[in-house]
Every structure is written in structure tokens, then in C-alpha cells.
Write an enzyme that holds these catalytic residues in place. Structure first.
Site, mmCIF file in Angstrom:
data_model
loop_
_atom_site.group_PDB
_atom_site.id
_atom_site.type_symbol
_atom_site.label_atom_id
_atom_site.label_comp_id
_atom_site.label_asym_id
_atom_site.label_seq_id
_atom_site.Cartn_x
_atom_site.Cartn_y
_atom_site.Cartn_z
ATOM 1 N N HIS A 70 43.251 40.360 45.174
ATOM 2 C CA HIS A 70 41.914 39.887 44.781
ATOM 3 C C HIS A 70 41.589 38.518 45.397
ATOM 4 O O HIS A 70 40.547 38.316 45.996
ATOM 5 C CB HIS A 70 41.839 39.723 43.254
ATOM 6 C CG HIS A 70 42.198 40.931 42.464
ATOM 7 N ND1 HIS A 70 41.296 41.931 42.142
ATOM 8 C CD2 HIS A 70 43.373 41.304 41.905
ATOM 9 C CE1 HIS A 70 41.894 42.842 41.405
ATOM 10 N NE2 HIS A 70 43.149 42.508 41.257
ATOM 11 N N ASP A 83 45.787 29.960 39.594
ATOM 12 C CA ASP A 83 46.846 30.143 38.588
ATOM 13 C C ASP A 83 48.013 30.861 39.275
ATOM 14 O O ASP A 83 48.388 31.973 38.915
ATOM 15 C CB ASP A 83 46.331 30.930 37.373
ATOM 16 C CG ASP A 83 45.753 32.293 37.737
ATOM 17 O OD1 ASP A 83 45.681 33.150 36.820
ATOM 18 O OD2 ASP A 83 45.420 32.546 38.908
HETATM 19 O O1 RIB Z 1 41.671 39.882 37.788
HETATM 20 C C1 RIB Z 1 42.377 39.411 38.914
HETATM 21 C C2 RIB Z 1 42.580 37.931 38.833
HETATM 22 O O2 RIB Z 1 43.384 37.605 37.699
HETATM 23 C C3 RIB Z 1 43.347 37.367 40.048
HETATM 24 O O3 RIB Z 1 42.909 36.063 40.304
HETATM 25 C C4 RIB Z 1 44.768 37.350 39.581
HETATM 26 O O4 RIB Z 1 45.546 36.352 40.241
HETATM 27 C C5 RIB Z 1 44.601 36.987 38.133
HETATM 28 O O5 RIB Z 1 44.448 35.575 38.059
HETATM 29 CA CA CA Z 2 44.558 34.236 40.347
#
Ligand code: RIB
Ligand code: CA
Length: 316
Positions: A244, A11
Site C-alpha cells: 500500500h 508506522d
Molecule cells: O491499510 C494499510 C495501511 O495500514 C498500510 O499503511 C499499512 O502499513 C498499515 O499501516
Molecule cells: Ca503503514
């Protein structure tokens, strides 16, 4: 060694973009093959995510990777966009030119099924957004789990607070039903939750090393990471940000960087306060009485992660 075939579902927001740059560097080095990208609602809408993905891939010199727009909403709740963390356009509200390329006309779920059938037993799916496309693909093709080599998901929180509600992590919370389908299916899943990602937060020194280079990719990465750090600093109580999605990609390509436990995982679907929370079962039940265990990352080599991510971005 034959480079792993990666299908990325994302995303594209800021840490997805950083993950794409990391992956692009691995592709250029011959250590990975990116066969396609699907986008999904989450940080931004799935079309904006696709256009952002095309922008980043073109910046990184990968302008021949098919990008398919996927689900624009979750399976069983209203759509929600995380614009506070990624900007209204998903890339730190930078004024970016439109990409040269365009998304394919195929849906992300259909692309996922087609590529899994085209490369039986070879595909590693790396999912760093809500799991709606993977859930839809499982409903489209009951044989999918037997066709996929591995699924690596950034998401969830177990011994760590949630980041979108008290107990839920954003990717899982955005579509709990789809996530539960993914964890219930009989395929090998590696889950990279906040328990593993939060301790890898990059700090001011790392950001400064990135800002110290003036080439186009490094400059773009520095701009989006500075914006992301502005959003993250109050939570971290020091200047920095948690990339992340890049950790999920790194563990997909080099599992030895992580530390894991094997646990069946379910998603809370009904709790008023806990909907979207991930729950693992630490009991030792017979296989016939429980789900296939998920390989949950509980730690990683933080220095190696941060060094490799910086080196990848500065390699362009
Ligand atoms: O909680 C972190 C995740 O949520 C990551 O993938 C960030 O890009 C959002 O999509
Ligand atoms: Ca993400």
C-alpha cells in the site's frame, strides 16, 4: 527540476519499509529529498517504528535523515497494534541488529511544524500510518495548512471493503478523529485508499524476481515481503501482498501514474459498526457548503508501479 522535499510520517511495518526503500532510491537518483521522518503508533509502537525506520534508512545508505518519534496512542481510543500483518517487531520478526543512529529528541508533530515553517510552500507530507501526528500538528499550528505544498495519505476505503473492520481501513480506523482533522483542513490532500492499492498487489512471480537477487537490500526486502505474503495470501486467495505505502509514495512523486476523483471526505466518528470509515460526498455542492475536496486515487498504472518498485529495490 528541483526535487520535491518529502517529510514521511509512518508506522514502519513492512510496506512502510518497502516505501522507504523506494524513496531512498529516488533520493539517490536526485529525484526527491527526504528532509525527515516521523513515526506513529499503528503497525507497531512509535518508538519501534522509529528504530525500524532507522534500520531501513541505514541499510539504504540514508543515515543522515532525522527520525522523530511521534504519538504513541490515538486521540480518542485505545491503542492497537497490527502485529498479525507485520510481525511483533514490525519487520517480519526478523532478528535485526539495533540501528547505529537514534531518534532525535523532538516529537514528530513538532518536527513537522518546524520543517513546514523552515520550507514554506515546499514540503510534501507523505503519511502512511495513522494520522495522529498530522492531527496534532494542525492543533499546534493553525497556519500549517498554508505552509505545506501537499499532503499524500495512504488510507481509507470507499467502494472497497475495509481491512480492519467491515468498512474502515487501518490507518484511518487507528485514529478517526485525527484523520477527520486532516480531511477538514484547508490544504491540498491526495488520498490513496484501498480502492487504488488493492489492485496493485504483487504476486508470486514478482516475489520470485525479488528473491533472485542476493544483495543485502534485496535480501532484506525479500525476507519481509515473503513474511507479508504469508499473512496476505489468505485474503488475496493467491500468493502475494499489497504494498500500500509504496503506491502512495509513487503517486506523490509521479501523480500521472494515478487516476483520481475530487471529493470532500469525512470520517465516521460515531457509528457502532462504521467508526473509522471514510465517506466521500459525490454531490456538487457550492464550496461554501462543503469541505475542500480531496483528490482521491481510484486507480493507477499497476505494471509501472510494480516494475518501478522492483527496480528501486534492486538498484542498491
Ligand atoms: O491499510 C494499510 C495501511 O495500514 C498500510 O499503511 C499499512 O502499513 C498499515 O499501516
Ligand atoms: Ca503503514
Amino acid at each position: 527540476m528541483i526535487p520535491p522535499k518529502i517529510l514521511f510520517d509512518c508506522d514502519t511495518g513492512i510496506d512502510d519499509a518497502m516505501m522507504l526503500l523506494y524513496l531512498a532510491a529516488e533520493v539517490r537518483a536526485g529525484d526527491a529529498e527526504l528532509v525527515g521522518v516521523g513515526t506513529v503508533h499503528g503497525n507497531v509502537d512509535s518508538l519501534a517504528g522509529a528504530l525500524n525506520t532507522l534500520r531501513v534508512l541505514e541499510l539504504a545508505g540514508l543515515d543522515d535523515v532525522p527520525v522523530a518519534v511521534g504519538a504513541g496512542r490515538p486521540m480518542a481510543q485505545a491503542v492497537h497494534y497490527a502485529v498479525d500483518w507485520h510481525g511483533t517487531n514490525g519487520l517480519a520478526d526478523l532478528d535485526l541488529p539495533a540501528p547505529q543512529g537514534a531518534p532525535t529528541g523532538e516529537s514528530a508533530a513538532a518536527q513537522l511544524v518546524r520543517l513546514a515553517r523552515a520550507h514554506p510552500g515546499e514540503l510534501t507530507i507523505v503519511a502512511t500510518g495513522p494520522l495522529t501526528n498530522l492531527g496534532a500538528a494542525l492543533l499546534l499550528d493553525a497556519e500549517l495548512p498554508s505552509l505545506v505544498r501537499e499532503v499524500v495519505v495512504m488510507g481509507g476505503a470507499f467502494g472497497h471493503p475495509g481491512n480492519i473492520t467491515t468498512h474502515a481501513e487501518a490507518n484511518i480506523w487507528h485514529d478517526p478523529e485525527a484523520a477527520d482533522l486532516v480531511f477538514a483542513a484547508d490544504w491540498p490532500v491526495v488520498l490513496v485508499p484501498l480502492d487504488a492499492t488493492h489492485s496493485t498487489a504483487v504476486g508470486a512471480e514478482w516475489l520470485a524476481r525479488l528473491a533472485d537477487h542476493d544483495r543485502p537490500v534485496a535480501r532484506f526486502a525479500s525476507q519481509i515481503m515473503e513474511w507479508y505474503a504469508d499473512a496476505y495470501t489468505p485474503t488475496l486467495r493467491r500468493r502475494g501482498a499489497v504494498v500500500h505505502d509504496a503506491l502512495a509514495a509513487m503517486l506523490a512523486l509521479d501523480p500521472g501514474l494515478g487516476e483520481y476523483v475530487e471529493r470532500p471526505v469525512r470520517v465516521e466518528l460515531r457509528g457502532e459498526l462504521t467508526r473509522g470509515a471514510t465517506v466521500w460526498d459525490a454531490r456538487s455542492l457550492p464550496a461554501s457548503e462543503t469541505r475542500r475536496p480531496v483528490r482521491v486515487a481510484v486507480g493507477s498504472d499497476v505494471a509501472a508501479f510494480q516494475d518501478r518498485l522492483l527496480a528501486a529495490v534492486l538498484s542498491f
